[in-house]
Each structure stands twice: as structure tokens, then as C-alpha cells.
Design an enzyme around this catalytic site. Structure first.
Site, PDB file in Angstrom:
ATOM      1  N   LYS A 205       1.780 -10.880   3.194  1.00 20.49           N
ATOM      2  CA  LYS A 205       3.047 -11.546   3.504  1.00 20.49           C
ATOM      3  C   LYS A 205       3.075 -12.100   4.922  1.00 20.49           C
ATOM      4  CE  LYS A 205       5.720  -9.590  -0.215  1.00 20.49           C
ATOM      5  NZ  LYS A 205       6.843  -8.749  -0.675  1.00 20.49           N
ATOM      6  N   ARG A 239       1.769  -2.005  -3.506  1.00 21.32           N
ATOM      7  CA  ARG A 239       1.607  -3.180  -4.377  1.00 21.32           C
ATOM      8  C   ARG A 239       0.744  -4.203  -3.639  1.00 21.32           C
ATOM      9  NH1 ARG A 239       4.103  -8.123  -5.562  1.00 21.32           N
ATOM     10  NH2 ARG A 239       4.239  -8.603  -7.802  1.00 21.32           N
TER      11      ARG A 239
END
Length: 263
Positions: A205, A239
Site C-alpha cells: 500500500k 493479508r
């Protein structure tokens, strides 16, 4: 939790697993590499992504789940906020619903989870993917998200979902600035203390590029660094896109005593 996006437009791996054969092979490789869960999504939730219909989302994920069910020995999670898609995915063999709206996006979702007795991951998101990064504001990001997750867990239990089937996710990158993301990650122990399994979804991210000072940098090493910190703080599910290096890093981190830091 290995990420398998069967979408053309996800922020990191969009278009890589659109072909059913490619998606199936990737999932099987993730299992071989040490994944414990495969999370399959058919709609991008990156900032400013365009929503897709339930029919389109089903057409992307169901054929993949159908083919994987006889081949995987680990659970499949369906990453969706639509009750109809979740219902179809569960019928095909999914055992977990991973809902970025915290079961607020579709009023039918709680009954789908209850009726089928599956697990659920409840995430926090400020706004929607189309608006969440416009100007995310909090007075106290950690306290506000902690309160939200507790309230959503109470809602789930009131709907008939047992607490032992509820996982909480603070929603890294979903309606948060880079600094908000870092504050949440530094507060991982506080979220662990809520007493439910905690999922951290940080892989590749934008805040990683921000910390590195280069948004074009390869974010895998940065992802691994966050994974180790989250694991040391007690997070239960990581994740990630890159399963093999994540599993290997955690194995060595544990062997070297890194997980002994956990509260």
C-alpha cells in the site's frame, strides 16, 4: 491470507489473474508457498475505483472458486460487500466473507453469514472506495476505529453471528492518510486486546512508498517489515500479495525470537 484479485483494475495486481487458469494456478501456488487462506475478490476497492454489478462480480469469482474447491485444502475467503455474491461464493465453497464495508454495504449480508454459518471479517472504511481518500479526518483515529470495530462486533453478535466467527480489521489504507495508517499499525496490540482475531491488510500500500520516500519503489520489502511488526504485536492474519517471502520471513523471525515480543 493470500490475495487473489480476479479483476482488471486492482491497484497492485489488476489484470494478472483474470484468466481462470491463471487464477487457479496462482491460488494453488500460494497454498504450496504456505498460505493458510486464499482471499478471492472480483471488484477492485482501490481509491477511486469504479463499482461493478453483482452479476459481473459473480462471473469473475465463481468459476475460480468452483475449480479451486476440489484442489485446495485451505479455506477460501470471498472479498465482497454484496450479499448475492457472498451467497453464490459460499454455495461454490467459500467459508469466509471478507467485507470491506463492515457488513454495512448490503443489508442482506448479515443474514447470508448467519444462514450459512461462515466466518466473517469486518473492516473499517471511512466513506467508499470512490470517496475514502478525498480528505480522511479523525479526531483520534485509533480510538474511533477501535470503537467502530467493537460496535460492529456487537451488531454481528446481535444478528446471530457467534463471536468466534468474527475477525476484525482496522482497514489500513481505506479512508486513512499515510500517518493514520502508521498510527493504526503502531496500535496493533490495542486492537489485539479486543479479543477477536485481527486481520492486517497492508500489502504493497501507498504508505510504504511514503515511508521509503519513493512511491515507485518495490514495496515488497516494506510489506515484509510491516508484517513482522504486526506479527510481533499479535496480529492473527496478514493479508499479503507475496506469500512465499512472507512465510519465509515469518519463519526466520520466529526462529530468531522475534515472536517472543508478543504480549
Amino acid at each position: 491470507m493470500g490475495i487473489l484479485n480476479v479483476t482488471p483494475d486492482s491497484f497492485s495486481d489488476g489484470g494478472r489473474h483474470v484468466a481462470i487458469h491463471d487464477a487457479v494456478e496462482t491460488a494453488l501456488q500460494m497454498q504450496a508457498d504456505g498460505a493458510d487462506i486464499i482471499d478471492i475478490g472480483g471488484e477492485s476497492t482501490r481509491p477511486y475505483s469504479e463499482p461493478v454489478s453483482a452479476d459481473e462480480e459473480r462471473s469473475r469469482v465463481i468459476p475460480v472458486i468452483d475449480q479451486l474447491c476440489g484442489k485446495l485444502t485451505i479455506p477460501i475467503s470471498i472479498d465482497t460487500s454484496k450479499g448475492d455474491v457472498a451467497r453464490a461464493a459460499i454455495a461454490a465453497g467459500a467459508e469466509i466473507v471478507n467485507d470491506v464495508t463492515g457488513l454495512e454495504g448490503d443489508s442482506t449480508m448479515p443474514s447470508v453469514v448467519v444462514d450459512h454459518g461462515v466466518g466473517v471479517c469486518v473492516m473499517h472504511m471511512q466513506g467508499s472506495p470512490q470517496t475514502m481518500q478525498d480528505d480522511p479526518l479523525y479526531e483520534d483515529v485509533v480510538s474511533e476505529i477501535e470503537s467502530y470495530l467493537v460496535a460492529r462486533r456487537q451488531f454481528c453478535e446481535a444478528c446471530g453471528i457467534p463471536r468466534n466467527r468474527i475477525c476484525l480489521d482496522p482497514g489500513i489504507g481505506f479512508g486513512k492518510t499515510h500517518e493514520h495508517n502508521l498510527r493504526l499499525l503502531r496500535a496493533t496490540r490495542r486492537f489485539v486486546a479486543l479479543g477477536s482475531p485481527l486481520l492486517i491488510g497492508h500489502s504493497r500500500k501507498g504508505f510504504i512508498g511514503k515511508v521509503l520516500g519513493d512511491q515507485r519503489a518495490d514495496r515488497m520489502a516494506g510489506t515484509l517489515g510491516v508484517s513482522l511488526a504486526a506479527a510481533a504485536a499479535g496480529a492473527n492474519i496478514l493479508r499479503v500479495h507475496d506469500v512465499k517471502p512472507s512465510v519465509e520471513a515469518l519463519k526466520l523471525f520466529e526462529a530468531a525470537g522475534g515472536l517472543d515480543q508478543r504480549a
